[in-house]
Design a protein around this motif. Structure first.
Motif, PDB file in Angstrom:
ATOM      1  N   ARG A 289       0.797  -1.214   0.000  1.00  0.00           N
ATOM      2  CA  ARG A 289       0.000   0.000   0.000  1.00  0.00           C
ATOM      3  C   ARG A 289       0.841   1.280   0.000  1.00  0.00           C
ATOM      4  O   ARG A 289       0.365   2.339  -0.394  1.00  0.00           O
ATOM      5  CB  ARG A 289      -0.947   0.013   1.206  1.00  0.00           C
ATOM      6  N   SER A 290       2.091   1.199   0.401  1.00  0.00           N
ATOM      7  CA  SER A 290       2.932   2.399   0.415  1.00  0.00           C
ATOM      8  C   SER A 290       3.127   2.981  -0.984  1.00  0.00           C
ATOM      9  O   SER A 290       3.539   4.130  -1.118  1.00  0.00           O
ATOM     10  CB  SER A 290       4.281   2.109   1.068  1.00  0.00           C
ATOM     11  N   PHE A 291       2.824   2.226  -2.025  1.00  0.00           N
ATOM     12  CA  PHE A 291       2.936   2.703  -3.398  1.00  0.00           C
ATOM     13  C   PHE A 291       1.617   3.271  -3.927  1.00  0.00           C
ATOM     14  O   PHE A 291       1.522   3.652  -5.084  1.00  0.00           O
ATOM     15  CB  PHE A 291       3.440   1.584  -4.318  1.00  0.00           C
ATOM     16  N   CYS A 292       0.603   3.330  -3.071  1.00  0.00           N
ATOM     17  CA  CYS A 292      -0.702   3.884  -3.440  1.00  0.00           C
ATOM     18  C   CYS A 292      -0.803   5.325  -2.944  1.00  0.00           C
ATOM     19  O   CYS A 292      -0.040   5.747  -2.075  1.00  0.00           O
ATOM     20  CB  CYS A 292      -1.828   3.078  -2.789  1.00  0.00           C
ATOM     21  N   GLU A 293      -1.772   6.051  -3.503  1.00  0.00           N
ATOM     22  CA  GLU A 293      -2.079   7.381  -3.000  1.00  0.00           C
ATOM     23  C   GLU A 293      -2.649   7.256  -1.596  1.00  0.00           C
ATOM     24  O   GLU A 293      -3.181   6.206  -1.217  1.00  0.00           O
ATOM     25  CB  GLU A 293      -3.087   8.084  -3.914  1.00  0.00           C
ATOM     26  N   ILE A 294      -2.580   8.313  -0.824  1.00  0.00           N
ATOM     27  CA  ILE A 294      -3.013   8.264   0.576  1.00  0.00           C
ATOM     28  C   ILE A 294      -4.485   7.888   0.731  1.00  0.00           C
ATOM     29  O   ILE A 294      -4.877   7.277   1.724  1.00  0.00           O
ATOM     30  CB  ILE A 294      -2.688   9.592   1.296  1.00  0.00           C
ATOM     31  N   THR A 295      -5.303   8.208  -0.254  1.00  0.00           N
ATOM     32  CA  THR A 295      -6.736   7.907  -0.175  1.00  0.00           C
ATOM     33  C   THR A 295      -7.087   6.530  -0.720  1.00  0.00           C
ATOM     34  O   THR A 295      -8.238   6.115  -0.666  1.00  0.00           O
ATOM     35  CB  THR A 295      -7.546   8.954  -0.955  1.00  0.00           C
ATOM     36  N   GLU A 296      -6.115   5.817  -1.266  1.00  0.00           N
ATOM     37  CA  GLU A 296      -6.382   4.538  -1.908  1.00  0.00           C
ATOM     38  C   GLU A 296      -6.131   3.359  -0.970  1.00  0.00           C
ATOM     39  O   GLU A 296      -5.385   3.460   0.000  1.00  0.00           O
ATOM     40  CB  GLU A 296      -5.503   4.372  -3.148  1.00  0.00           C
ATOM     41  N   ILE A 297      -6.758   2.235  -1.310  1.00  0.00           N
ATOM     42  CA  ILE A 297      -6.501   0.968  -0.636  1.00  0.00           C
ATOM     43  C   ILE A 297      -5.849   0.030  -1.648  1.00  0.00           C
ATOM     44  O   ILE A 297      -5.888   0.282  -2.857  1.00  0.00           O
ATOM     45  CB  ILE A 297      -7.783   0.344  -0.044  1.00  0.00           C
ATOM     46  N   ALA A 298      -5.262  -1.054  -1.166  1.00  0.00           N
ATOM     47  CA  ALA A 298      -4.593  -2.012  -2.047  1.00  0.00           C
ATOM     48  C   ALA A 298      -5.330  -3.346  -2.015  1.00  0.00           C
ATOM     49  O   ALA A 298      -5.573  -3.901  -0.943  1.00  0.00           O
ATOM     50  CB  ALA A 298      -3.147  -2.202  -1.607  1.00  0.00           C
ATOM     51  N   ASP A 299      -5.707  -3.823  -3.183  1.00  0.00           N
ATOM     52  CA  ASP A 299      -6.375  -5.118  -3.337  1.00  0.00           C
ATOM     53  C   ASP A 299      -5.413  -6.112  -3.962  1.00  0.00           C
ATOM     54  O   ASP A 299      -4.778  -5.804  -4.977  1.00  0.00           O
ATOM     55  CB  ASP A 299      -7.581  -5.001  -4.275  1.00  0.00           C
ATOM     56  N   LEU A 300      -5.342  -7.307  -3.379  1.00  0.00           N
ATOM     57  CA  LEU A 300      -4.520  -8.366  -3.953  1.00  0.00           C
ATOM     58  C   LEU A 300      -5.069  -8.742  -5.324  1.00  0.00           C
ATOM     59  O   LEU A 300      -6.280  -8.891  -5.501  1.00  0.00           O
ATOM     60  CB  LEU A 300      -4.515  -9.596  -3.033  1.00  0.00           C
ATOM     61  N   ARG A 301      -4.174  -8.895  -6.286  1.00  0.00           N
ATOM     62  CA  ARG A 301      -4.573  -9.227  -7.653  1.00  0.00           C
ATOM     63  C   ARG A 301      -3.851 -10.472  -8.139  1.00  0.00           C
ATOM     64  O   ARG A 301      -2.730 -10.764  -7.737  1.00  0.00           O
ATOM     65  CB  ARG A 301      -4.246  -8.081  -8.613  1.00  0.00           C
ATOM     66  N   PHE A 302      -4.528 -11.186  -9.015  1.00  0.00           N
ATOM     67  CA  PHE A 302      -4.011 -12.421  -9.590  1.00  0.00           C
ATOM     68  C   PHE A 302      -3.956 -12.267 -11.105  1.00  0.00           C
ATOM     69  O   PHE A 302      -4.875 -11.710 -11.702  1.00  0.00           O
ATOM     70  CB  PHE A 302      -4.928 -13.586  -9.220  1.00  0.00           C
ATOM     71  N   VAL A 303      -2.867 -12.741 -11.708  1.00  0.00           N
ATOM     72  CA  VAL A 303      -2.710 -12.704 -13.163  1.00  0.00           C
ATOM     73  C   VAL A 303      -2.249 -14.079 -13.639  1.00  0.00           C
ATOM     74  O   VAL A 303      -1.609 -14.818 -12.890  1.00  0.00           O
ATOM     75  CB  VAL A 303      -1.699 -11.622 -13.612  1.00  0.00           C
ATOM     76  N   PRO A 304      -2.562 -14.421 -14.874  1.00  0.00           N
ATOM     77  CA  PRO A 304      -2.043 -15.683 -15.409  1.00  0.00           C
ATOM     78  C   PRO A 304      -0.557 -15.552 -15.766  1.00  0.00           C
ATOM     79  O   PRO A 304      -0.134 -14.538 -16.323  1.00  0.00           O
ATOM     80  CB  PRO A 304      -2.900 -15.907 -16.666  1.00  0.00           C
ATOM     81  N   THR A 305       0.205 -16.552 -15.401  1.00  0.00           N
ATOM     82  CA  THR A 305       1.616 -16.626 -15.777  1.00  0.00           C
ATOM     83  C   THR A 305       1.852 -17.956 -16.484  1.00  0.00           C
ATOM     84  O   THR A 305       0.936 -18.781 -16.596  1.00  0.00           O
ATOM     85  CB  THR A 305       2.542 -16.508 -14.547  1.00  0.00           C
ATOM     86  N   ARG A 306       3.061 -18.174 -16.913  1.00  0.00           N
ATOM     87  CA  ARG A 306       3.368 -19.391 -17.655  1.00  0.00           C
ATOM     88  C   ARG A 306       3.031 -20.661 -16.856  1.00  0.00           C
ATOM     89  O   ARG A 306       2.584 -21.653 -17.428  1.00  0.00           O
ATOM     90  CB  ARG A 306       4.847 -19.392 -18.036  1.00  0.00           C
ATOM     91  N   ASP A 307       3.221 -20.619 -15.545  1.00  0.00           N
ATOM     92  CA  ASP A 307       3.036 -21.823 -14.741  1.00  0.00           C
ATOM     93  C   ASP A 307       1.863 -21.761 -13.759  1.00  0.00           C
ATOM     94  O   ASP A 307       1.626 -22.720 -13.025  1.00  0.00           O
ATOM     95  CB  ASP A 307       4.319 -22.128 -13.966  1.00  0.00           C
ATOM     96  N   ASN A 308       1.131 -20.658 -13.732  1.00  0.00           N
ATOM     97  CA  ASN A 308       0.045 -20.519 -12.753  1.00  0.00           C
ATOM     98  C   ASN A 308      -1.052 -19.632 -13.350  1.00  0.00           C
ATOM     99  O   ASN A 308      -0.814 -18.465 -13.626  1.00  0.00           O
ATOM    100  CB  ASN A 308       0.587 -19.897 -11.457  1.00  0.00           C
ATOM    101  N   PRO A 309      -2.258 -20.167 -13.510  1.00  0.00           N
ATOM    102  CA  PRO A 309      -3.339 -19.353 -14.084  1.00  0.00           C
ATOM    103  C   PRO A 309      -3.835 -18.250 -13.145  1.00  0.00           C
ATOM    104  O   PRO A 309      -4.516 -17.333 -13.593  1.00  0.00           O
ATOM    105  CB  PRO A 309      -4.442 -20.367 -14.380  1.00  0.00           C
ATOM    106  N   GLU A 310      -3.492 -18.331 -11.872  1.00  0.00           N
ATOM    107  CA  GLU A 310      -3.911 -17.316 -10.897  1.00  0.00           C
ATOM    108  C   GLU A 310      -2.759 -16.979  -9.955  1.00  0.00           C
ATOM    109  O   GLU A 310      -2.810 -17.242  -8.750  1.00  0.00           O
ATOM    110  CB  GLU A 310      -5.132 -17.799 -10.112  1.00  0.00           C
TER     111      GLU A 310
END
Length: 71
Positions: free
Chosen positions: A32-53
């Motif tokens: 969250r330190s890379f977000c604006e002060i008013t923002e929250i951070a949500d965990l995100r998942f992306v597909p990679t070569r070895d893991n769809p999530e």
């Protein structure tokens, strides 16, 4: 890129822009330190070569009404 490689890249850089296709990009951050002060951070998942999530990191966003605990 493997899931471990993608996660390490976000951890090392702190914030990255990832091409999500169709001329669009998303920003992923280490914490969250890379977000604006008013923002929250949500965990995100992306597909990679070895893991769809692969839990690559977080995405910053403005909170909405449902994010607040009104007890």
């Amino acid at each position: 890129m493997t899931c471990a490689d993608a996660m390490a890249l976000v951890k090392r850089q702190g914030a990255i822009l990832l091409d999500t296709g169709n001329q669009t990009f998303q920003r992923f951050v280490r914490d969250r330190s890379f977000c604006e002060i008013t923002e929250i951070a949500d965990l995100r998942f992306v597909p990679t070569r070895d893991n769809p999530e692969c839990p690559i990191g977080y995405r910053c966003r403005e909170p909405d009404y449902g994010d607040w605990d009104w007890q």
